[in-house]
Write an enzyme that holds these catalytic residues in place. Structure first.
Site, PDB file in Angstrom:
ATOM      1  CE  LYS A 137     -67.060 -77.019  55.705  1.00  0.00           C
ATOM      2  NZ  LYS A 137     -68.367 -76.505  55.586  1.00  0.00           N
ATOM      3  CE  LYS A 147     -62.108 -77.049  49.579  1.00  0.00           C
ATOM      4  NZ  LYS A 147     -63.466 -77.612  49.495  1.00  0.00           N
ATOM      5  CE  LYS A 205     -63.180 -83.575  51.462  1.00  0.00           C
ATOM      6  NZ  LYS A 205     -64.205 -82.914  52.218  1.00  0.00           N
TER       7      LYS A 205
END
Ligand code: ATP
Ligand code: LTN
Length: 336
Positions: free
Chosen positions: A204, A201, A118
């Protein structure tokens, strides 16, 4: 197994209320909470403090929190078995997290795969310190309640393992205080992949949304996404995640929603072509969403959400307060 709550093992898990909730959240996590709830003393929460590692529009975040409680209930979490709560309504999570931050090391935190992923391609001035320390808050969520098991998707397993290490370290330094938690990762469905990019993956946080099925999106739109899922050119249906990631992902989705093994699904579709197979998967997903959304609408129009949360609050606060007091005493802070 179901009688005598005090002898039951404890389960805890949570989902972050950011973005729209996905089929990956359901198959990788929420479905497990529902299946396991009657065999454990179960705690499931809205991890709203975890949402703060990135900026969220405050009104949207506020609305998502309620939405997630509605989704939990609509998916089948039953307040009779599961204590459902909102993390930020119990102030002790953040207290214990600070203690854990002071007992975890830069080295181990830097090795967290999710942090590395991230923070990749971002400058140091746009990565929040919270993104780095968030596994400490997650460890706090778990060990505050002496949880035995933590059902999570595969991407969260490393964080539960960190929690185990922190417990062992703390217990060694200060004496037996916390239980060592165990991650529970589903055999199939631990990672549902993006329909357009089936090696990534289903997330969202993904901007385009084309490869991601949202739990509250229209069944018709979900069907279209399944029908245009990326596959391969072999036109033969079997499970091989390395060489056939798209078809294997659809097999896992169908098997999870229909509650049949992958082998049985493969057998059922051995003579079908990709078009026929996708249509069945699309129908299964649409059917699942239709039922879920009907229950969701019923729940959000009633008073079950607030009733459930109000009933849980006192219970979780008491448990957490006792734990934090014990910790403070062990480490020597405050008056006692
Ligand atoms: P993000 O994708 O933004 O990192 P997230 O969906 O992983 O967010 P959460 O919503 O908090 O973060 O995840 C809640 C639970 O859902 C976790 O246990 C996580 O492992 C699981 N989960 C999320 N996405 C998937 C997926 N695609 N497949 C399986 N499990 C998933
Ligand atoms: N970190 C998880 C959500 C989460 C969680 C937890 C899961 C926060 N606290 C405790 C299990 C146990 C996530 O971001 N996906």
């Amino acid at each position: 197994m179901n009688s005598g709550e005090e002898f039951m093992k404890r389960l805890i898990s949570g989902v972050k209320p950011t973005g729209e909730f996905t089929l990956g959240n359901y198959i990788g996590a929420i479905r497990q909470f529902v299946e396991m709830q009657s065999n454990y003393e179960s705690f499931v929460f809205v991890a709203d403090l975890h949402a703060l590692t990135i900026y969220n529009d405050p009104t949207e975040l506020h609305n998502r929190i309620r939405e997630l409680v509605g989704i939990y209930l609509a998916c089948g979490l039953d307040p009779k078995y599961t204590t459902l709560f909102i993390q930020s309504e119990n102030l002790y999570h953040a207290n214990l997290s600070w203690v854990l931050e002071c007992n975890s090391y830069m080295g181990e935190m830097s090795r967290m795969t999710q942090f590395k992923d991230k923070s990749k391609n971002k400058g140091n001035d746009s990565i929040s310190v919270g993104l780095f320390t968030y596994p400490d808050l997650m460890a706090s969520d778990i060990i505050l309640y002496d949880a035995d098991v933590v059902p999570v998707g595969i991407d969260q397993k490393q964080h539960v393992e960190l929690a185990r290490n922190l417990v062992e370290r703390f217990n060694h330094k200060y004496g037996d205080t916390f239980k060592v938690p165990e991650p529970i990762v589903p055999e199939a469905g631990a990672k549902i992949y993006d329909l357009q990019n089936p090696t990534k993956k289903m997330s969202k946080s993904d901007e385009s949304g084309k490869g991601c099925i949202m739990l509250l999106e229209s069944p018709e739109s979900a069907k279209k996404k399944i029908m245009s899922a990326v596959t391969d050119s072999e036109n033969k249906i079997y499970y091989d995640p390395d060489n056939k990631p798209g078809i294997s992902n659809l097999l896992v989705i169908y098997s999870s929603l229909e509650r049949v093994s992958i082998e049985e699904v493969v057998k059922k579709f051995e003579n079908s072509n990709y078009g026929e197979f996708k249509r069945e998967v699309a129908d299964s997903v649409a059917n699942f969403l239709t039922n879920l959304q009907a229950k969701y609408e019923e729940i959000v129009s009633g008073d079950l959400i607030d009733k459930t949360l109000d009933e849980s609050n006192e219970k979780v606060r008491k448990l957490a307060e006792a734990k934090v007091k014990e910790v403070f005493k062990k480490i020597g802070v405050g008056r006692y």
